[in-house]
Design an enzyme around this catalytic site. Structure first.
Site, PDB file in Angstrom:
ATOM      1  N   LYS A   1     -10.988  -2.926  18.581  1.00  0.00           N
ATOM      2  CA  LYS A   1      -9.600  -3.347  18.799  1.00  0.00           C
ATOM      3  C   LYS A   1      -9.297  -3.533  20.288  1.00  0.00           C
ATOM      4  O   LYS A   1      -8.262  -4.088  20.637  1.00  0.00           O
ATOM      5  CB  LYS A   1      -8.633  -2.298  18.241  1.00  0.00           C
ATOM      6  CG  LYS A   1      -8.808  -2.023  16.756  1.00  0.00           C
ATOM      7  CD  LYS A   1      -7.844  -2.830  15.936  1.00  0.00           C
ATOM      8  CE  LYS A   1      -8.004  -2.526  14.452  1.00  0.00           C
ATOM      9  NZ  LYS A   1      -7.158  -3.351  13.615  1.00  0.00           N
TER      10      LYS A   1
ATOM     11  N   ASN B   1       0.848  -1.196   0.000  1.00  0.00           N
ATOM     12  CA  ASN B   1       0.000   0.000   0.000  1.00  0.00           C
ATOM     13  C   ASN B   1       0.882   1.244   0.000  1.00  0.00           C
ATOM     14  O   ASN B   1       2.100   1.143   0.007  1.00  0.00           O
ATOM     15  CB  ASN B   1      -0.963  -0.022   1.194  1.00  0.00           C
ATOM     16  CG  ASN B   1      -0.214  -0.059   2.509  1.00  0.00           C
ATOM     17  OD1 ASN B   1       0.512   0.863   2.850  1.00  0.00           O
ATOM     18  ND2 ASN B   1      -0.378  -1.155   3.250  1.00  0.00           N
TER      19      ASN B   1
ATOM     20  N   ASP C   1      -4.552  -6.205   5.166  1.00  0.00           N
ATOM     21  CA  ASP C   1      -5.580  -7.043   5.791  1.00  0.00           C
ATOM     22  C   ASP C   1      -5.486  -8.486   5.303  1.00  0.00           C
ATOM     23  O   ASP C   1      -5.817  -9.406   6.027  1.00  0.00           O
ATOM     24  CB  ASP C   1      -6.966  -6.477   5.484  1.00  0.00           C
ATOM     25  CG  ASP C   1      -7.171  -5.147   6.197  1.00  0.00           C
ATOM     26  OD1 ASP C   1      -6.796  -5.070   7.381  1.00  0.00           O
ATOM     27  OD2 ASP C   1      -7.663  -4.192   5.566  1.00  0.00           O
TER      28      ASP C   1
ATOM     29  N   PRO D   1      -3.063 -11.703  10.590  1.00  0.00           N
ATOM     30  CA  PRO D   1      -3.375 -11.483  12.006  1.00  0.00           C
ATOM     31  C   PRO D   1      -3.504  -9.989  12.282  1.00  0.00           C
ATOM     32  O   PRO D   1      -2.830  -9.174  11.647  1.00  0.00           O
ATOM     33  CB  PRO D   1      -2.153 -12.058  12.739  1.00  0.00           C
ATOM     34  CG  PRO D   1      -1.057 -12.109  11.731  1.00  0.00           C
ATOM     35  CD  PRO D   1      -1.701 -12.232  10.382  1.00  0.00           C
TER      36      PRO D   1
HETATM   37  O1  C5P Z   1      -8.111  -2.677  11.097  1.00  0.00           O
HETATM   38  P1  C5P Z   1      -7.606  -1.370  10.618  1.00  0.00           P
HETATM   39  O2  C5P Z   1      -6.515  -1.503   9.602  1.00  0.00           O
HETATM   40  O3  C5P Z   1      -8.642  -0.421  10.164  1.00  0.00           O
HETATM   41  O4  C5P Z   1      -6.981  -0.693  11.933  1.00  0.00           O
HETATM   42  C1  C5P Z   1      -5.907   0.178  11.920  1.00  0.00           C
HETATM   43  C2  C5P Z   1      -5.068   0.015  13.177  1.00  0.00           C
HETATM   44  O5  C5P Z   1      -4.845  -1.359  13.463  1.00  0.00           O
HETATM   45  C3  C5P Z   1      -3.692   0.602  12.996  1.00  0.00           C
HETATM   46  O6  C5P Z   1      -3.242   0.999  14.279  1.00  0.00           O
HETATM   47  C4  C5P Z   1      -2.899  -0.577  12.457  1.00  0.00           C
HETATM   48  O7  C5P Z   1      -1.509  -0.425  12.693  1.00  0.00           O
HETATM   49  C5  C5P Z   1      -3.481  -1.721  13.247  1.00  0.00           C
HETATM   50  N1  C5P Z   1      -3.482  -3.009  12.534  1.00  0.00           N
HETATM   51  C6  C5P Z   1      -2.694  -4.039  12.979  1.00  0.00           C
HETATM   52  N2  C5P Z   1      -2.725  -5.254  12.341  1.00  0.00           N
HETATM   53  C7  C5P Z   1      -3.551  -5.456  11.295  1.00  0.00           C
HETATM   54  C8  C5P Z   1      -4.356  -4.417  10.828  1.00  0.00           C
HETATM   55  C9  C5P Z   1      -4.300  -3.199  11.459  1.00  0.00           C
HETATM   56  O8  C5P Z   1      -1.934  -3.855  13.954  1.00  0.00           O
HETATM   57  N3  C5P Z   1      -3.564  -6.624  10.706  1.00  0.00           N
END
Ligand code: C5P
Length: 407
Positions: A342, A209, A278, A306
């Site tokens: 989270k 990304n 993701d 994960p």
């Molecule tokens: O789930 P999402 O990507 O929207 O959430 C963002 C937050 O979760 C950020 O702090 C990112 O670093 C963390 N994150 C993570 N592991 C993942 C996905 C996101 O630590 N697999």
């Protein structure tokens, strides 16, 4: 500007690395500092006073008996005016004299009269650095409360390779800012993730990304400035590691997960700024995928990565966890919901992805009591505000586990 309103006494001693101190002087002035340069007799054989005078905009001092100081106490006047004394380069000779407390020239007398922090940046031939006498002197200076920056390793002017190079001026500047920053995270270990992840499809292709890592690197730098030991687990970026930060380079989300979980128990704070993929290709091909004769694109089956942040937050002895959320719309609703999902006490929202790669940002904080804005600004300024905000929320009963950097 990082050093606006600060007075730095830059003492230059007689090593070939003195030429780099001219650049340091320029960077200090650019950062807003008032810089007063003191040269030792032998330093002025390497770089002339005129160079430093031109760069600092102030007359340079070399002589204990300088008639420009009305009471002839240049050592006292100069030491008093400074917020921080930086000795760069600090030769083996100067370090030995400072450790012994000698006072027979302007710099040595000034160091005794200082009564304030002194930062030494040693630079010398590697054998001189490794000599037990030098190491003894360093131990004495550390015990006396001096801050030591470096030396760095690499090619030396004498043709040898090893430890003893002056730390690069940009890195020294970071350490000077850190030395003058309130140590709100002293004794704490802060674990930070940053950058994108790269999920391989085959040996040459992958999914990634547009995260630059700039926000996470700024957070790591700000935490280190605030006195923390900082572990930065970074996906692939084009950025140099902030000075004094332990950087662990990873590529995939699974590698980032493993690197973080192996270190989470050491940390009192975990800040997840990484843009973690993701999903990843369910299978990584051993050889480069060939185009098929019919030119149809191959399907790529994905599997879920994960969630690193949620996994750390769920640990029985979880550090204080801070998540980041880049949302393209409805930041308030999405960020609040994400914080709960989270299981973290603090979530930082920004309206991405337009902040990717930029030097500025706008941060919004979401916690159990609601929403508060940190406003807009440069990523490093916002990172400093965020670090101060986090430090206030740490349990005071936490026993500091680590020594501060440079201790
Ligand atoms: O789930 P999402 O990507 O929207 O959430 C963002 C937050 O979760 C950020 O702090 C990112 O670093 C963390 N994150 C993570 N592991 C993942 C996905 C996101 O630590 N697999």
């Amino acid at each position: 500007m990082d050093l606006q309103g600060r007075s730095i006494l830059l003492a230059v001693t007689g090593g070939v690395a003195a030429y780099k101190s001219a650049e340091l002087c320029r960077l200090l002035v650019k950062a807003g500092a008032q810089v007063q340069v003191v040269l030792t007799e032998s330093a002025s054989r390497f770089v002339g006073a005129a160079t430093f005078q031109a760069l600092s905009g102030k007359a340079v001092f070399t002589d204990l008996w300088d008639a420009r100081v009305p009471n002839t106490m240049a050592h006292i006047e100069l030491a008093r005016a400074a917020d921080l004394i930086v000795v760069a380069p600090a030769t083996a000779h100067t370090l030995a004299r400072a450790a012994q407390g000698l006072a027979d020239d302007l710099l040595s007398t000034l160091l005794l009269a200082a009564g304030k922090p002194v930062l030494f940046a040693p630079a010398m031939n590697r054998e001189m650095w490794l000599h037990p006498a030098t190491q003894r002197n360093m131990a004495t200076l550390r015990a006396d409360g001096a801050r030591i920056c470096g030396p760095a390793s690499g090619e030396q002017a004498c043709g040898e390779v090893g430890e003893g190079r002056l730390v690069e001026p940009e890195d020294l500047l970071q350490d000077i800012v850190a030395a003058l920053t309130a140590s709100c995270l002293e004794g704490r270990t802060v674990l930070v993730t940053a950058g994108p992840t790269f999920e391989p499809i085959d040996p040459v292709r992958g999914l990634t990304n547009r995260s630059s890592g700039k926000m996470g690197y700024a957070v790591a730098r700000a935490a280190r400035e605030a006195g923390a030991r900082v572990l930065l687990v970074s996906g692939p970026t084009a950025l140099a590691a902030p000075f004094g930060v332990e950087c662990i380079a990873v590529e995939s989300a699974q590698q980032m997960f493993d690197a973080v979980m192996a270190r989470a128990a050491q940390a009192q704070v975990f800040i997840a700024t990484a843009a973690v993929a993701d999903w990843r290709p369910a299978q990584v091909l051993a050889q480069k995928q060939k185009k098929t004769p019919d030119a149809l694109p191959p399907p790529i089956a994905l599997q879920t990565n994960p969630d690193i942040l949620a996994a750390v937050a769920a640990l029985p002895q979880a550090p204080f966890c801070v998540g980041f959320a880049a949302e393209s719309e409805n930041l308030l609703q999405h960020a609040s919901a994400k914080r709960l999902r989270k299981g973290v006490p603090l979530l930082v929202g920004n309206l991405g992805p337009e902040t990717f790669g930029r030097d500025d940002n706008r941060l919004e904080l979401f916690d159990a009591s609601g929403h508060q804005s940190l406003g807009a600004g440069s990523k490093i300024d916002l990172a400093r505000k965020l670090v101060a905000h986090i430090a206030q929320r740490l349990p005071v009963s936490d026993t500091p586990l680590q020594s501060p950097p440079g201790a």
